[in-house]
Write a protein that holds these residues in place. Structure first.
Motif, mmCIF file in Angstrom:
data_model
loop_
_atom_site.group_PDB
_atom_site.id
_atom_site.type_symbol
_atom_site.label_atom_id
_atom_site.label_comp_id
_atom_site.label_asym_id
_atom_site.label_seq_id
_atom_site.Cartn_x
_atom_site.Cartn_y
_atom_site.Cartn_z
ATOM 1 N N LEU A 617 -35.080 18.661 -7.014
ATOM 2 C CA LEU A 617 -34.251 19.282 -8.046
ATOM 3 C C LEU A 617 -32.972 18.482 -8.233
ATOM 4 O O LEU A 617 -32.430 17.935 -7.273
ATOM 5 C CB LEU A 617 -33.906 20.721 -7.644
ATOM 6 C CG LEU A 617 -35.075 21.709 -7.616
ATOM 7 C CD1 LEU A 617 -34.622 23.029 -7.012
ATOM 8 C CD2 LEU A 617 -35.615 21.942 -9.006
ATOM 9 N N ASN A 684 -40.518 29.601 -4.746
ATOM 10 C CA ASN A 684 -40.081 28.995 -6.001
ATOM 11 C C ASN A 684 -40.597 29.793 -7.190
ATOM 12 O O ASN A 684 -41.628 30.468 -7.121
ATOM 13 C CB ASN A 684 -40.584 27.554 -6.110
ATOM 14 C CG ASN A 684 -40.209 26.728 -4.910
ATOM 15 O OD1 ASN A 684 -40.706 26.958 -3.811
ATOM 16 N ND2 ASN A 684 -39.335 25.765 -5.106
ATOM 17 N N ASP A 688 -36.790 27.784 -11.702
ATOM 18 C CA ASP A 688 -36.083 26.828 -10.852
ATOM 19 C C ASP A 688 -36.141 25.403 -11.390
ATOM 20 O O ASP A 688 -35.394 24.536 -10.930
ATOM 21 C CB ASP A 688 -36.679 26.840 -9.432
ATOM 22 C CG ASP A 688 -36.439 28.174 -8.745
ATOM 23 O OD1 ASP A 688 -35.472 28.858 -9.125
ATOM 24 O OD2 ASP A 688 -37.223 28.521 -7.848
ATOM 25 N N TYR A 689 -37.017 25.158 -12.350
ATOM 26 C CA TYR A 689 -37.267 23.782 -12.773
ATOM 27 C C TYR A 689 -37.038 23.618 -14.272
ATOM 28 O O TYR A 689 -37.286 24.522 -15.064
ATOM 29 C CB TYR A 689 -38.714 23.379 -12.454
ATOM 30 C CG TYR A 689 -39.074 23.502 -10.988
ATOM 31 C CD1 TYR A 689 -38.781 22.476 -10.100
ATOM 32 C CD2 TYR A 689 -39.694 24.643 -10.494
ATOM 33 C CE1 TYR A 689 -39.107 22.574 -8.760
ATOM 34 C CE2 TYR A 689 -40.023 24.753 -9.152
ATOM 35 C CZ TYR A 689 -39.733 23.717 -8.295
ATOM 36 O OH TYR A 689 -40.050 23.816 -6.969
ATOM 37 N N GLN A 691 -34.590 23.261 -16.709
ATOM 38 C CA GLN A 691 -33.870 24.235 -17.532
ATOM 39 C C GLN A 691 -33.635 23.695 -18.937
ATOM 40 O O GLN A 691 -33.579 22.485 -19.168
ATOM 41 C CB GLN A 691 -32.529 24.577 -16.878
ATOM 42 C CG GLN A 691 -32.669 25.193 -15.489
ATOM 43 C CD GLN A 691 -31.330 25.430 -14.830
ATOM 44 O OE1 GLN A 691 -30.293 25.144 -15.417
ATOM 45 N NE2 GLN A 691 -31.346 25.935 -13.614
#
Length: 1098
Positions: A617, A684, A688-689, A691
């Motif tokens: 991330l 997760n 979370d990924y 955006q």
């Protein structure tokens, strides 16, 4: 391999065979028996070995042993079945065979009616038994007789005859060879699988049969008979020795005449095995009488057994055409049947019949073997190096396999079939960026043989026996068969990925259901398999604990090992499908970034399950050694790079980007996949990924961070792809450039707006912009991308120029050191840009742009130092030297080769530089005190030269006002020199030079007057009017002085004095108080020039 050709009514019949497998490499040596040898006496080597027999249809075992031949041969069968078909026109006996189709290959296996139907248990083949008794058996009109009569092969006479033949063959083998019981296997089957299978061999247990039982036949042969190719198995013994290395041996009863069926049988056996001769051993009551050697070519002409080979050829072609045109559905079981003494051969579709009777398909004992064979053939094609030529065939085979297979009994095969289907749609070896280059290849001809039944009765078809003997009779019907379109893998990669995802999720759901339903048995513990290691529940400390999140599916029990492996491979396939879907969406739907990001989020969630902690991330530290494999790292780099592309595209089309983002409807397949992942209790989530950016700055920042992560992931590869590294590095450098320009623009806006705190904000923005531009330059320097390195160097130079403007004092008295440093840094950046490009020919456009900006900074800094000399920090000599160096460099670059559009601008800049250099030397000449770096006459000559160069260029460019001002300034040099002179002659010479300066503006004045059509001098530029006014007075003053000096000379020249007086009188015609004085000035200068020319002639 031998070739045989036989005469057929003027034509030759072609026949040759290739051994694929043989249990003996050298034929047994023939031992001729003495006359009256009693064959009833058992020889010592009789019954020493048990007969080899396979349980189940032999043809499926043979096809599985030679998978490479599937699709390349027309028929796979036992030699006895082939002979039985070819003898139909000469035989009244019954024919009963099961027919299956795999691609373009037909599998023929004997089907004994009495064993499988009439004497089988009540629950076996019940529906077929009923159909046979009602429709076939009843029509024979001999129901009672047929049911009581046993087939001839089970009669006592038949068994005694077979025993006699067996003893005879054992007697005929030389004793020294019969004692050697070791069997050598000679295998020519080349099943090369250059591609490794990640699943291993899912059907390994099916294939783990000991060599003592495989193969059933002593020889497996590819027999080519005319245009037909057949894979056959035969047990015919072959002998050799002496001058006859290859012989077949036959036992004949002298009391019985030979018939056509026997001769045909001998002939076909020899053709199939490439045997050129047959040895006949005649006996009476088991006592050997004599031997006779007969060539295979002579067998069709033996007395009592004469037949035409051409008819056999026609039968072979017609029966194959009949079967291929009627048995068209892969996976279906067909029954080829001819009743005894019947003239009709019928073909029944048992699978369709079973379905119409609503019977369980598992009642067909051929269903599972057919499904297994379809799977093996598909897998063999899939593992070949050119499997892409057979994509449609592999799909059809696997789908037919799944439709026939009982998945609950064979879960590993069913899961593997689904995985292979998914892998056909989306190959694991595929590199996602190359999807548009990997188009579907054309398949081979055999893969297109997916045909339909012709219209009519879909249960049965028939052909007359007489038609089989007629040349081309059945082939004409075959040509009318309508073929189905070959199964395709999709019109585009988006479709292919969707199909791959569907089958992979289906397999995952199946595995998940298997895991839930699997319960360990307490009463029956698992038994260890021989020759198979027992896996221990060992796990390294660094290994991610999949057991904790995967439930019973991921348990370490031996029976779940393959499930763990398949689960991971299927999850990886889903991950790859979503990355590829994101790539396709980027190509086709660039205006819908949320759709692309949604696919990447699904892929990231799968990464979190497969390789914890998953995708890196932005903003978090990177793990030192990633746990994923090389291929996973490559896909991860591409996914992160793809995210960077999406964000960067949003930057470029920010005005078109929806904000807030439009919601994307999730597909049903993704919902099913999310349910599977939810059951794993992952920490997760999709949020979370990746955006969605809410501002332009966020989009740039996200793009930059993901490009950095993508490029950093290549550090884990021992030998990463240079092209991939170059691509990601180039994109990272471009985003760094965009970030630098973005903050540079904000800094410029802050400076323009002003305010109390603008300088602090400017410094912050300047530092961020410089940081990104320097990072971009470092990236491009690493990958040796000189063009982009030059462009970023130019942008960094612009940033330094902007900083110089910001640091300039409000009330400027002299240039500051900070300004000088900023411009010097800018010049250094432009120099680096030109050094990176090396020469103009490599990139003319960029080179010309850099030259223009470079000369601009050189001129700007020189002008700044000349107009606001920093004498408080530098000496006058240092300032003058730097100005001269800057202006000379500017002139040198301005005079270099450039595009036509920029040529006038650079020429004007060069002229201006010459003008400034002339002014500098003029000023030095006027103010020189003996301490300047240049003095006296040299200074004046250099100034005159620069004035002359500037005047030439200004005249070429038609800058008339610059010409007038320049000549006035040039005349000032001579005026200053005039004041220092004492001699009359020298003064007259200087005044004449001054006058020449004024008169050289004739063209400029005429052009200005012509351009002023209204005749009003006020329409001219104020500075130009001021210069013209000054010139008018200076001309009159100069001529007046010349007139006076010419009269006061020691030896006055009356002619010169008169000429100067006349010229003076002409100059008085111009009066600045008149409304058209500027016109009069132009006429006066022209008239004076002409007068001077006329005087010079005399």
């Amino acid at each position: 391999m031998q070739h045989s050709e036989y005469e057929n009514e003027g034509k030759r019949i072609k026949s040759f065979a290739v051994d694929l497998h043989s249990t003996v490499s050298v034929p047994a040596r023939l031992s001729l028996l003495q006359s009256n040898t009693d064959l009833n006496t058992p020889p010592p080597n009789w019954l020493l070995s048990q007969p080899k027999k396979i349980v189940g249809p032999a043809v499926f075992h043979m096809a599985s042993s030679f998978l490479d031949s599937m699709g390349e041969v027309d028929v796979v069968s036992d030699a006895e079945n082939i002979k039985k078909l070819l003898k139909i026109p000469y035989s009244k006996g019954a024919v009963s065979m099961m027919v299956h189709r795999v691609g373009n290959t037909l599998l023929l296996d004997e089907f004994d009616i009495h064993t499988h139907l009439l004497r089988a248990a009540e629950n076996e083949w019940g529906w077929l038994k009923k159909f046979y008794l009602e429709h076939i058996f009843a029509s024979c009109h001999a129901k009672q007789k047929a049911s009581e009569k046993k087939p001839s092969r089970h009669s006592r006479d038949y068994l005694q005859q077979q025993n006699l033949i067996s003893k005879f063959l054992c007697h005929s083998i030389a004793l020294n060879e019969s004692q050697n019981t070791e069997t050598q296997v000679h295998d020519r089957n080349h099943q090369v699988q250059p591609i490794s299978d990640p699943l291993g061999d899912p059907a390994q247990e099916e294939n783990n049969v000991h060599d003592d039982t495989l193969p059933q036949f002593s020889k497996n042969i590819i027999w080519t008979f005319e245009d037909l190719r057949m894979l056959i198995g035969t047990d015919m013994p072959i002998f050799g020795g002496g001058t006859h290395p290859c012989l077949s041996l036959r036992l004949r009863d002298m009391s019985k005449p030979i018939n056509v069926l026997t001769g045909l049988d001998y002939w076909l056996d020899n053709l199939m095995c490439n045997v050129p001769e047959v040895v006949m051993c005649y006996h009476l009551g088991g006592l050997v009488q004599k031997y006779e050697l007969i060539k295979t070519d002579d067998l069709p002409r033996l007395p009592g057994s004469q037949f035409k080979p051409g008819i056999i050829k026609d039968v072979a072609q017609n029966i194959l055409s009949f079967l291929k045109s009627k048995a068209t559905k892969a996976g279906h079981t067909y029954w080829l049947f001819k009743a005894k003494d019947d003239d009709i051969v019928k073909l029944y579709d048992l699978t369709s019949l079973c379905n119409d009777l609503n019977e369980d398909i598992n009642q067909n004992p051929f269903t599972t073997p057919v499904a297994m064979l379809l799977f093996k053939v598909a897998r063999n094609l899939k593992m070949s190096s050119d499997w892409k030529r057979h994509q449609g065939t592999v799909l059809a085979l696997l789908k037919n396999c799944l439709s026939l297979l009982d998945a609950t009994k064979y879960p590993q095969i069913a899961t593997a079939a689904l995985y292979y289907i998914s892998d056909v749609y989306l190959p694991t070896s595929l590199k996602v960026p190359e999807t548009e280059e990997n188009q579907e290849e054309v398949e081979e001809e055999w893969a297109d043989e997916w045909e339909e039944n012709p219209s009519g009765d879909h249960f049965s078809a028939s052909v007359d026996v007489a038609a089989l003997s007629t040349p081309q009779q059945v082939r004409a019907e075959e040509e009318n068969v309508r073929r189905n379109a070959r199964p395709t893998v999709g019109d585009n990669w988006e479709q292919r990925c969707t199909f791959a995802l569907q089958h992979a999720v289906e397999a995952l759901e199946f595995l998940s259901d298997q895991g839930k339903s699997a319960k360990p048995s307490e009463e029956e513990p698992s038994l260890a398999s021989p020759l198979k290691p027992i896996p221990m529940p060992y796990q390294t400390l660094k290994q991610p604990a999949l057991d904790a999140v995967s439930g019973p599916l991921m348990s370490k029990e031996p029976q779940n090992e393959w499930k763990q492996q398949y689960w991971r491979l299927l999850m990886e396939k889903c991950r790859m499908a979503h990355v590829t879907l994101a790539e396709e969406a980027r190509k086709n739907c660039l205006t819908e970034p949320e759709k692309i990001l949604s696919h990447l989020r699904m892929a990231a969630l799968l990464w979190a399950h497969l390789d914890p902690p998953g995708l890196p991330l932005p903003g978090l530290p990177q793990p030192c050694v990633p746990r994923n494999s090389t291929s996973s790292v490559s896909l991860q780099s591409h996914a992160l790079g793809l995210a960077g592309d999406v964000y960067f595209s949003m930057v470029q089309h920010w005005n078109e980007v929806a904000n807030p983002p439009q919601s994307v409807e999730r597909s049903s397949v993704d919902e099913r996949l999310l349910r599977l992942l939810k059951n794993l209790q992952l920490e997760n989530t999709l949020e979370d990924y990746f955006q969605y950016p809410m501002s332009l700055h966020e989009a740039l920042q996200f793009s930059l961070e993901h490009y950095r992560l993508a490029l950093a992931s290549f550090g884990a590869l021992e030998s990463g792809s240079a092209s991939d590294v170059f691509s990601f590095a180039k994109r990272l450098g471009n985003v760094c450039n965009e970030m630098g320009v973005f903050f540079m623009s904000k800094a410029s806006a802050v400076m323009e707006e002003g305010g109390a705190d603008w300088k602090r904000k400017f410094v912050e923005l300047y530092q961020v912009s410089q940081q990104h531009l320097e990072e971009g330059r470092s990236v491009f320097r690493t990958i040796k991308d000189n063009v982009n390195l030059a462009l970023l160097s130019c942008n960094l130079a612009k940033l330094h120029r902007l900083q110089a403007r910001a640091l300039a004092p409000a009330e400027k008295k002299e240039a500051s050191l900070a300004e000088w440093r900023c411009y010097s840094k800018a010049l250094q950046c432009y120099k680096q840009a030109m050094d990176a490009l090396e020469r103009r020919e490599l990139n003319t456009g960029i080179w010309d742009a850099i030259v223009w900006d470079y000369t601009t900074v050189l001129f700007t800094l020189a002008s700044l130092l000349q107009d606001f000399a920093p004498l408080s920090i530098k000496s006058r000599e240092e300032v003058e030297a730097e100005i001269i160096q800057l202006l000379e460099n500017c002139i040198s670059l301005s005079e270099s080769e450039t595009a036509d559009s920029r040529l006038p601008l650079l020429q004007y800049r060069a002229a201006t530089c010459h003008y400034r250099l002339a002014s500098l030397h003029h000023d030095t000449y006027r103010n020189g005190d003996g301490e300047s770096i240049i003095n006296g006459r040299n200074v004046r000559m250099i100034a005159e030269q620069h004035y002359s160069n500037a005047n030439t260029i200004f005249n070429q460019l038609e800058h008339w006002d610059e010409v007038i001002r320049l000549q006035l300034e040039k005349a000032g040099i001579y005026e200053f020199q005039f004041k220092r002179l004492t001699g009359v002659v020298s003064k007259i010479r200087i005044l004449q030079s001054i006058l020449n300066c004024y008169l050289s503006t004739k063209g400029a004045l005429s052009a200005l007057v012509d351009s002023n059509s209204c005749g009003d001098p006020t329409s001219l530029e104020p500075k130009t009017l001021e210069c013209m006014t000054l010139m008018c007075s200076r001309i009159q003053s100069t001529l007046l002085q010349l007139t006076k000096l010419s009269k006061s000379a020691k030896k006055p020249n009356n002619a010169d004095a008169e000429n100067f007086r006349n010229m003076y009188s002409i100059s008085l015609k111009c009066n600045t108080k008149q409304p058209d004085w500027h016109i009069q000035l132009a006429r006066t200068v022209a008239e004076l020039s002409e007068f001077q020319v006329s005087v010079d002639k005399f």
